[in-house]
Design an enzyme around this catalytic site. Sequence first.
Site, PDB file in Angstrom:
ATOM      1  N   HIS A  17      36.474  38.421  36.902  1.00  0.00           N
ATOM      2  CA  HIS A  17      36.218  38.793  38.309  1.00  0.00           C
ATOM      3  C   HIS A  17      35.453  37.672  39.026  1.00  0.00           C
ATOM      4  O   HIS A  17      35.758  37.343  40.170  1.00  0.00           O
ATOM      5  CB  HIS A  17      35.368  40.067  38.391  1.00  0.00           C
ATOM      6  CG  HIS A  17      36.020  41.298  37.840  1.00  0.00           C
ATOM      7  ND1 HIS A  17      35.460  42.054  36.840  1.00  0.00           N
ATOM      8  CD2 HIS A  17      37.184  41.912  38.154  1.00  0.00           C
ATOM      9  CE1 HIS A  17      36.238  43.089  36.572  1.00  0.00           C
ATOM     10  NE2 HIS A  17      37.303  43.023  37.343  1.00  0.00           N
ATOM     11  N   LYS A  41      39.846  56.891  36.933  1.00  0.00           N
ATOM     12  CA  LYS A  41      38.916  56.368  35.919  1.00  0.00           C
ATOM     13  C   LYS A  41      37.572  57.083  35.972  1.00  0.00           C
ATOM     14  O   LYS A  41      37.130  57.470  37.052  1.00  0.00           O
ATOM     15  CB  LYS A  41      38.658  54.873  36.180  1.00  0.00           C
ATOM     16  CG  LYS A  41      39.847  53.995  35.899  1.00  0.00           C
ATOM     17  CD  LYS A  41      39.486  52.548  36.154  1.00  0.00           C
ATOM     18  CE  LYS A  41      40.653  51.632  35.853  1.00  0.00           C
ATOM     19  NZ  LYS A  41      40.347  50.241  36.232  1.00  0.00           N
ATOM     20  N   ARG A  91      46.300  38.925  36.529  1.00  0.00           N
ATOM     21  CA  ARG A  91      46.064  38.330  35.212  1.00  0.00           C
ATOM     22  C   ARG A  91      47.369  38.014  34.498  1.00  0.00           C
ATOM     23  O   ARG A  91      47.479  37.056  33.766  1.00  0.00           O
ATOM     24  CB  ARG A  91      45.248  39.288  34.334  1.00  0.00           C
ATOM     25  CG  ARG A  91      43.825  39.452  34.786  1.00  0.00           C
ATOM     26  CD  ARG A  91      43.199  40.647  34.127  1.00  0.00           C
ATOM     27  NE  ARG A  91      43.919  41.863  34.488  1.00  0.00           N
ATOM     28  CZ  ARG A  91      43.714  43.047  33.947  1.00  0.00           C
ATOM     29  NH1 ARG A  91      42.815  43.179  33.000  1.00  0.00           N
ATOM     30  NH2 ARG A  91      44.397  44.101  34.335  1.00  0.00           N
ATOM     31  N   SER A 129      37.628  45.173  31.835  1.00  0.00           N
ATOM     32  CA  SER A 129      36.320  45.820  31.670  1.00  0.00           C
ATOM     33  C   SER A 129      36.346  46.729  30.443  1.00  0.00           C
ATOM     34  O   SER A 129      35.363  46.796  29.695  1.00  0.00           O
ATOM     35  CB  SER A 129      35.964  46.605  32.927  1.00  0.00           C
ATOM     36  OG  SER A 129      35.918  45.726  34.026  1.00  0.00           O
TER      37      SER A 129
HETATM   38  N1  COA Z   1      39.547  39.401  35.202  1.00  0.00           N
HETATM   39  C1  COA Z   1      39.296  40.322  34.275  1.00  0.00           C
HETATM   40  N2  COA Z   1      39.617  41.620  34.416  1.00  0.00           N
HETATM   41  C2  COA Z   1      40.200  41.970  35.562  1.00  0.00           C
HETATM   42  C3  COA Z   1      40.496  41.060  36.560  1.00  0.00           C
HETATM   43  C4  COA Z   1      40.126  39.726  36.358  1.00  0.00           C
HETATM   44  N3  COA Z   1      40.362  38.797  37.265  1.00  0.00           N
HETATM   45  N4  COA Z   1      41.083  41.710  37.584  1.00  0.00           N
HETATM   46  C5  COA Z   1      41.176  42.987  37.206  1.00  0.00           C
HETATM   47  N5  COA Z   1      40.642  43.139  35.977  1.00  0.00           N
HETATM   48  C6  COA Z   1      40.599  44.361  35.197  1.00  0.00           C
HETATM   49  C7  COA Z   1      39.432  45.234  35.512  1.00  0.00           C
HETATM   50  O1  COA Z   1      38.317  44.927  34.715  1.00  0.00           O
HETATM   51  C8  COA Z   1      40.002  46.595  35.211  1.00  0.00           C
HETATM   52  O2  COA Z   1      39.900  46.833  33.830  1.00  0.00           O
HETATM   53  P1  COA Z   1      39.822  48.322  33.251  1.00  0.00           P
HETATM   54  O3  COA Z   1      41.091  49.019  33.668  1.00  0.00           O
HETATM   55  O4  COA Z   1      39.711  48.110  31.814  1.00  0.00           O
HETATM   56  O5  COA Z   1      38.625  48.968  33.876  1.00  0.00           O
HETATM   57  C9  COA Z   1      41.478  46.464  35.590  1.00  0.00           C
HETATM   58  O6  COA Z   1      41.744  45.106  35.543  1.00  0.00           O
HETATM   59  C10 COA Z   1      41.829  46.909  36.982  1.00  0.00           C
HETATM   60  O7  COA Z   1      40.683  47.167  37.671  1.00  0.00           O
HETATM   61  P2  COA Z   1      40.315  46.940  39.170  1.00  0.00           P
HETATM   62  O8  COA Z   1      40.701  45.609  39.640  1.00  0.00           O
HETATM   63  O9  COA Z   1      38.884  47.288  39.282  1.00  0.00           O
HETATM   64  O10 COA Z   1      41.264  47.941  39.860  1.00  0.00           O
HETATM   65  P3  COA Z   1      41.248  49.496  39.757  1.00  0.00           P
HETATM   66  O11 COA Z   1      42.677  49.851  39.692  1.00  0.00           O
HETATM   67  O12 COA Z   1      40.349  50.059  38.752  1.00  0.00           O
HETATM   68  O13 COA Z   1      40.590  49.935  41.134  1.00  0.00           O
HETATM   69  C11 COA Z   1      40.344  50.098  43.494  1.00  0.00           C
HETATM   70  C12 COA Z   1      41.155  49.630  42.300  1.00  0.00           C
HETATM   71  C13 COA Z   1      38.943  50.583  43.160  1.00  0.00           C
HETATM   72  C14 COA Z   1      40.256  48.891  44.372  1.00  0.00           C
HETATM   73  C15 COA Z   1      41.209  51.206  44.119  1.00  0.00           C
HETATM   74  O14 COA Z   1      41.266  52.331  43.270  1.00  0.00           O
HETATM   75  C16 COA Z   1      40.687  51.619  45.472  1.00  0.00           C
HETATM   76  O15 COA Z   1      40.976  50.967  46.443  1.00  0.00           O
HETATM   77  N6  COA Z   1      39.911  52.726  45.522  1.00  0.00           N
HETATM   78  C17 COA Z   1      39.392  53.251  46.771  1.00  0.00           C
HETATM   79  C18 COA Z   1      40.203  54.458  47.219  1.00  0.00           C
HETATM   80  C19 COA Z   1      41.495  54.018  47.878  1.00  0.00           C
HETATM   81  O16 COA Z   1      41.517  53.433  48.934  1.00  0.00           O
HETATM   82  N7  COA Z   1      42.607  54.344  47.226  1.00  0.00           N
HETATM   83  C20 COA Z   1      43.925  54.014  47.697  1.00  0.00           C
HETATM   84  C21 COA Z   1      44.375  52.698  47.137  1.00  0.00           C
HETATM   85  S1  COA Z   1      46.023  52.295  47.637  1.00  0.00           S
END
Ligand code: COA
Length: 160
Positions: A17, A41, A91, A129
Site C-alpha cells: 500500500h 470483511k 497486484r 493484509s
Molecule cells: N499491496 C499489498 N496488498 C494490497 C495492495 C497492495 N498494493 N492493494 C490491495 N491489497 C490487498 C489488501 O491488503 C487486501 O487484502 P485482504 O483482502 O487480505 O484484506 C486486498 O488487497 C483488497 O483490499 P482493499 O484494497 O483494501 O480493498 P477492499 O476490497 O477490502 O475494500 C473499499 C475496498 C474499502 C475501498 C470498498 O469496499 C469501499 O469503497 N467501501 C466503502 C463503501 C462503498 O462505497 N462501497 C461501494 C463500492 S463500489
Amino acid sequence: MKTAVYPGTFDPVTNGHIDIIERALKLFDKLYVVVADNPQKAPTFTAKERVEMLQGALKQNNDRIEIQYFDGLLLNYVKSKKSNVIVRGLRAISDFEFEFSRALLNRELEKDIDTIFIMTKDDYAFLSSSIIKEIAMFGGSVKGFVPKIVEKKLKKTFKK
Ligand code: COA
C-alpha cells in the site's frame, strides 16, 4: 491542485500500500488516504487503529497526505473532498476483474469520477493484509513486508 482518493480497508497497511501511495504522490498534489469498510470483511483492527498505523507509517509526507476514516459510500467521500479520481493498486491479473467491475459501477453512479490503477512494485505483488496477519499469527516474521509500526502492532496483537 490535482487531488485523488486512495481507499482501502488497510487491515493493516502493508508496504505494498505504501508503494502505491508513494507512486500516487508523483501524480497528484494531494492524496486523501481513506480507511473504509468493505461489508464482506470483518477487520481485525478497529478503524482508529487502522488510521493510527497509516499515520505512523506516513509521518514524513504529512502535508500532502490526509488520512481519514469514512463510514459511508466512497463516492460521497470523493465528492466531499471535491476530487474526481479514485486510485487503486493492481497486484496481479486476478485483481483486475474485481477492480474493473467496481470502477465501472462507480463511473455509472458518478460519471465525473474516474478510477486510475497503479501497478504495485513486483516485490510486493504477493502481499495482502490477510497473509500478513496469518504469518504474524503463527509467529513468523513480517519484517520488510510492513512498516515498523505495523510490525510492532502485529507482535502485540498476536502475542497471546
Ligand atoms: N499491496 C499489498 N496488498 C494490497 C495492495 C497492495 N498494493 N492493494 C490491495 N491489497 C490487498 C489488501 O491488503 C487486501 O487484502 P485482504 O483482502 O487480505 O484484506 C486486498 O488487497 C483488497 O483490499 P482493499 O484494497 O483494501 O480493498 P477492499 O476490497 O477490502 O475494500 C473499499 C475496498 C474499502 C475501498 C470498498 O469496499 C469501499 O469503497 N467501501 C466503502 C463503501 C462503498 O462505497 N462501497 C461501494 C463500492 S463500489
